[in-house]
Enzyme design. Sequence first.
Site, short mmCIF file in Angstrom:
data_model
loop_
_atom_site.label_atom_id
_atom_site.label_comp_id
_atom_site.label_asym_id
_atom_site.label_seq_id
_atom_site.Cartn_x
_atom_site.Cartn_y
_atom_site.Cartn_z
N CYS A 184 -58.46 -13.13 -16.00
CA CYS A 184 -58.11 -14.55 -16.11
C CYS A 184 -56.67 -14.78 -15.65
CB CYS A 184 -58.28 -15.03 -17.56
SG CYS A 184 -59.97 -14.85 -18.20
N CYS A 192 -56.95 -11.92 -21.23
CA CYS A 192 -57.87 -11.36 -20.22
C CYS A 192 -57.12 -11.18 -18.90
CB CYS A 192 -59.05 -12.31 -20.05
SG CYS A 192 -60.02 -12.05 -18.57
#
Length: 127
Positions: free
Chosen positions: A47, A44
Amino acid sequence: MEVNHLTLHEYDEFKTYIANLPETGPPVYFFFTGQKKENGRSWCIYCQMAEPVVKAYLNELKKEITFVFVDVGNPETWRNKACPFRTDSRTRLMVIPTIIVWNGVQRLEGSQCAKRELLNMLFEDED
């Protein structure tokens, strides 16, 4: 005063951990992120952007807390509408990364997790 770090993988580990949380003790924060790839970075992108900011912030934090990194799984697991992190009434995740204060209402979602001023507000609210 120090930050106690812990990492959990997948929903079953998370469920077991919260089932055994003591009623008293330092505040517990959960940081939900995508599973790490072989290079040690989450699949991600948001992230990946938030993690170094969060880790740097925690290194400077002078509070006794428990900070739990929770891996929500691979992209297929996360994107499934039946993903338990999405459907669990205690987490109700809609995006990752997300930081929640356990048994609280405060949370940071998505790009908010990479903003120091918002992290500051989240951790100061516990005082």
